[in-house]
Design an enzyme around this catalytic site. Sequence first.
Site, PDB file in Angstrom:
ATOM      1  N   ASP A  13       0.809  -1.173  -0.114  1.00 44.95           N
ATOM      2  CA  ASP A  13      -0.092   0.104   0.113  1.00 44.95           C
ATOM      3  C   ASP A  13       0.789   1.466  -0.068  1.00 44.95           C
ATOM      4  OD1 ASP A  13      -2.137  -1.479   0.130  1.00 44.95           O
ATOM      5  OD2 ASP A  13      -2.298  -1.708   2.365  1.00 44.95           O
ATOM      6  N   LYS A  16       1.896   1.913  -5.320  1.00 50.16           N
ATOM      7  CA  LYS A  16       2.584   1.399  -6.384  1.00 50.16           C
ATOM      8  C   LYS A  16       1.780   1.797  -7.370  1.00 50.16           C
ATOM      9  CE  LYS A  16       2.348  -2.635  -4.441  1.00 50.16           C
ATOM     10  NZ  LYS A  16       2.230  -1.901  -3.010  1.00 50.16           N
ATOM     11  N   GLY A  40      -4.502  -4.185  -3.724  1.00 54.23           N
ATOM     12  CA  GLY A  40      -5.679  -3.193  -4.060  1.00 54.23           C
ATOM     13  C   GLY A  40      -4.749  -2.038  -4.542  1.00 54.23           C
ATOM     14  N   HIS A  41      -4.770  -1.696  -5.594  1.00 55.89           N
ATOM     15  CA  HIS A  41      -3.992  -0.497  -6.466  1.00 55.89           C
ATOM     16  C   HIS A  41      -4.863   0.558  -6.800  1.00 55.89           C
ATOM     17  CE1 HIS A  41      -0.384  -3.416  -7.396  1.00 55.89           C
ATOM     18  NE2 HIS A  41      -0.652  -3.566  -5.914  1.00 55.89           N
ATOM     19  N   GLN A 225       1.808  -6.043  -3.193  1.00 56.68           N
ATOM     20  CA  GLN A 225       2.500  -6.129  -1.796  1.00 56.68           C
ATOM     21  C   GLN A 225       3.852  -5.381  -1.507  1.00 56.68           C
ATOM     22  OE1 GLN A 225       1.624  -9.270  -3.551  1.00 56.68           O
ATOM     23  NE2 GLN A 225      -0.556  -8.533  -2.897  1.00 56.68           N
TER      24      GLN A 225
HETATM   25  P1  GDP Z   1      -0.819   0.358  -3.701  1.00 58.45           P
HETATM   26  O1  GDP Z   1      -1.224  -1.018  -3.135  1.00 58.45           O
HETATM   27  O2  GDP Z   1       0.757   0.325  -3.331  1.00 58.45           O
HETATM   28  O3  GDP Z   1      -0.959   0.615  -5.166  1.00 58.45           O
HETATM   29  O4  GDP Z   1      -1.224   1.433  -2.672  1.00 58.45           O
HETATM   30  P2  GDP Z   1      -3.063   1.743  -2.206  1.00 58.45           P
HETATM   31  O5  GDP Z   1      -3.723   2.252  -3.535  1.00 58.45           O
HETATM   32  O6  GDP Z   1      -3.279   0.381  -1.525  1.00 58.45           O
HETATM   33  O7  GDP Z   1      -2.874   2.776  -1.154  1.00 58.45           O
HETATM   34  C1  GDP Z   1      -2.303   4.051  -1.333  1.00 58.45           C
HETATM   35  C2  GDP Z   1      -3.181   5.096  -1.194  1.00 58.45           C
HETATM   36  O8  GDP Z   1      -3.071   6.230  -1.063  1.00 58.45           O
HETATM   37  C3  GDP Z   1      -4.460   5.234  -2.164  1.00 58.45           C
HETATM   38  O9  GDP Z   1      -5.678   5.584  -1.730  1.00 58.45           O
HETATM   39  C4  GDP Z   1      -3.776   6.100  -3.244  1.00 58.45           C
HETATM   40  O10 GDP Z   1      -4.922   6.871  -3.872  1.00 58.45           O
HETATM   41  C5  GDP Z   1      -3.375   7.360  -2.140  1.00 58.45           C
HETATM   42  N1  GDP Z   1      -2.109   8.019  -2.636  1.00 58.45           N
HETATM   43  C6  GDP Z   1      -1.268   7.615  -3.323  1.00 58.45           C
HETATM   44  N2  GDP Z   1      -0.340   8.582  -3.683  1.00 58.45           N
HETATM   45  C7  GDP Z   1      -0.721   9.701  -2.714  1.00 58.45           C
HETATM   46  C8  GDP Z   1      -0.154  10.638  -2.326  1.00 58.45           C
HETATM   47  O11 GDP Z   1       0.927  11.111  -2.586  1.00 58.45           O
HETATM   48  N3  GDP Z   1      -0.749  11.631  -1.452  1.00 58.45           N
HETATM   49  C9  GDP Z   1      -1.899  11.283  -0.708  1.00 58.45           C
HETATM   50  N4  GDP Z   1      -2.648  11.910   0.081  1.00 58.45           N
HETATM   51  N5  GDP Z   1      -2.393   9.746  -1.153  1.00 58.45           N
HETATM   52  C10 GDP Z   1      -1.874   9.069  -2.051  1.00 58.45           C
HETATM   53  P1  IMO Z   2      -0.969  -4.283  -2.356  1.00 60.92           P
HETATM   54  O1  IMO Z   2      -0.289  -4.523  -3.758  1.00 60.92           O
HETATM   55  C1  IMO Z   2      -0.776  -4.711   1.957  1.00 60.92           C
HETATM   56  C2  IMO Z   2      -0.909  -8.686   3.608  1.00 60.92           C
HETATM   57  C3  IMO Z   2      -2.154  -8.994   4.380  1.00 60.92           C
HETATM   58  C4  IMO Z   2      -1.528 -10.182   5.505  1.00 60.92           C
HETATM   59  C5  IMO Z   2      -0.190 -10.634   4.487  1.00 60.92           C
HETATM   60  C6  IMO Z   2      -0.980 -12.027   4.031  1.00 60.92           C
HETATM   61  O2  IMO Z   2      -2.187  -3.496  -2.467  1.00 60.92           O
HETATM   62  O3  IMO Z   2       0.180  -3.426  -1.932  1.00 60.92           O
HETATM   63  P2  IMO Z   2      -2.514 -12.830   1.904  1.00 60.92           P
HETATM   64  O4  IMO Z   2      -3.880 -12.259   1.849  1.00 60.92           O
HETATM   65  O5  IMO Z   2      -1.643 -12.192   0.750  1.00 60.92           O
HETATM   66  O6  IMO Z   2      -2.132 -14.255   2.359  1.00 60.92           O
HETATM   67  O7  IMO Z   2      -2.180 -11.843   3.630  1.00 60.92           O
HETATM   68  O8  IMO Z   2      -0.099  -9.781   3.538  1.00 60.92           O
HETATM   69  N1  IMO Z   2      -1.216  -8.128   2.268  1.00 60.92           N
HETATM   70  C7  IMO Z   2      -1.067  -6.776   2.029  1.00 60.92           C
HETATM   71  N2  IMO Z   2      -0.891  -5.722   2.717  1.00 60.92           N
HETATM   72  N3  IMO Z   2      -0.963  -4.486   0.735  1.00 60.92           N
HETATM   73  C8  IMO Z   2      -1.152  -5.679   0.001  1.00 60.92           C
HETATM   74  O9  IMO Z   2      -0.951  -5.552  -1.462  1.00 60.92           O
HETATM   75  C9  IMO Z   2      -1.067  -6.875   0.672  1.00 60.92           C
HETATM   76  N4  IMO Z   2      -1.670  -8.162   0.135  1.00 60.92           N
HETATM   77  C10 IMO Z   2      -1.210  -8.704   1.145  1.00 60.92           C
HETATM   78  O10 IMO Z   2      -2.750  -7.852   5.029  1.00 60.92           O
HETATM   79  O11 IMO Z   2      -0.928  -9.234   6.481  1.00 60.92           O
HETATM   80 MG    MG Z   3      -2.848  -1.733  -1.892  1.00 61.64          MG
END
Ligand code: GDP
Ligand code: IMO
Ligand code: MG
Length: 434
Positions: A13, A16, A40-41, A225
């Site tokens: 999270d 990416k 979840g991207h 991840q």
């Molecule tokens: P990922 O799994 O690495 O793609 O990240 P996620 O999407 O799960 O979580 C990142 C969250 O931060 C999302 O809600 C994005 O919309 C948000 N986000 C990404 N870059 C920025 C930033 O520079 N500032 C803020 N405030 N939010 C951001």
């Molecule tokens: P993105 O791509 C954050 C974490 C789960 C748990 C562990 C194992 O959005 O960054 P799993 O369901 O994979 O067997 O869970 O890994 N986890 C993540 N945490 N971002 C993710 O993906 C994750 N994918 C798995 O919360 O701790």
């Molecule tokens: Mg994510």
Amino acid sequence: MPNLTIVGTQWGDEGKGKVVDYLARTAQLVVRFQGGPNAGHTVRVGDRQTILHQVPSGILTPGVRCVIGCGCVVDPHALGEETAALARMKLRARSRLTVDARAHLILPFHRQLDLLAEKHSRSPIGTTGRGIGPAYADKVGRVGIRAADLLPGREERFREKLKRNLAAANVKLMERYRAEPISFKKLAEDYWRATRELARMVGDGSRVITDALAEGKPVLFEGAQGVHLDIDFGTYPYVTGSSTGVWGVGPGTGVSPLWLEQAVGVAKAYSTRVGLGPFPTELEGEEGERLRKLGGEFGATTGRPRRCGWFDAGVVRASVRLNRLNALVITKLDVLDSFEEIRIGTGYRCGRQRLDEFDPTRADELEPVYETFAGWHETTGACRKLRELPMRARRYLRRLEELCGCPVALASVGSERRQVVEVKKEALRWLKSG
Ligand code: GDP
Ligand code: IMO
Ligand code: MG
């Protein structure tokens, strides 16, 4: 043309999806190489926010082709929902997406077994409940069912494999968890129907990628991840089931590592973790709550509140070394805008030793050491040039570079596609050519 691998340097999270979307404007192919719908991207373009779980984030850029590589585990139901949502946005995913025939399928009982294992365990992991662990276990156990099993003319053989795997799952359901067994007939029909959309996208992902590389087309490898959730290098057993670092690209795509040119690590300006496991700089009180609120730190896949804490340089430094990263992208810098004081974990005390790198095999013994910065108290969301960032924010980025041992190429100051500051464009060939 270059290729670039993007990985998460913390516990997932990091943003990416946003970074891949930003870089995809100069890509011709974007490839996911491991993981499944546990990811979840989130990508925001204008007012429209999209959360991608299995489809590479490159799909939001018209003209870019995408591959779900052989190292991924694919849930056909979830993929169908995702491609349908994309179709409603007038993005035709099906014609631009190839799912490698070697990718393994997540079967309905994988999800159930994942959830039950968590519920009945004395030390749960806090998984996303998407069936990831059981699906990878079947893969390594050599009983997995693959995307290739869905191709025309293979229904009978698919049903036989499903029957065999369901029998094994039912033994677990009944004997281990005292749960109701699943009946084959309905499961087989429902599942086969759900796979028809996916079946149309099955192809030789490895071939698509190596052909693109050989033709000199720019290719992005999208990590999911984070490095510290890696099955080998993460905080085992609090990890996911796959190889989340650059080393996952080879087996996850069928592309030789000798093709790979550069890698960039995405790091949040602070730290978060969802699920259980070690987190040295975690803030449990009000400050943690404040970061969660300002950063909107709730899981994109499960909606769970994310645990929050200060930036841990030892964690990112380990990722820099393990992946041989060429550059970092620091995201969510804007979330720190209103803090009076910002802390950075610079390393750890471990007994009488001082460590500058996170060591997951000794995680319980690590006591973080902090450095405190005065905050900048200015809004950064509209900054696009380095000189527009407040001086203290620039100083913060410079300190992160020093402590992590890696240049910062970009800083993200908001969730929208354009909210990016180019800090050191020269650190990445990809940016120079874009
Ligand atoms: P990922 O799994 O690495 O793609 O990240 P996620 O999407 O799960 O979580 C990142 C969250 O931060 C999302 O809600 C994005 O919309 C948000 N986000 C990404 N870059 C920025 C930033 O520079 N500032 C803020 N405030 N939010 C951001
Ligand atoms: P993105 O791509 C954050 C974490 C789960 C748990 C562990 C194992 O959005 O960054 P799993 O369901 O994979 O067997 O869970 O890994 N986890 C993540 N945490 N971002 C993710 O993906 C994750 N994918 C798995 O919360 O701790
Ligand atoms: Mg994510």
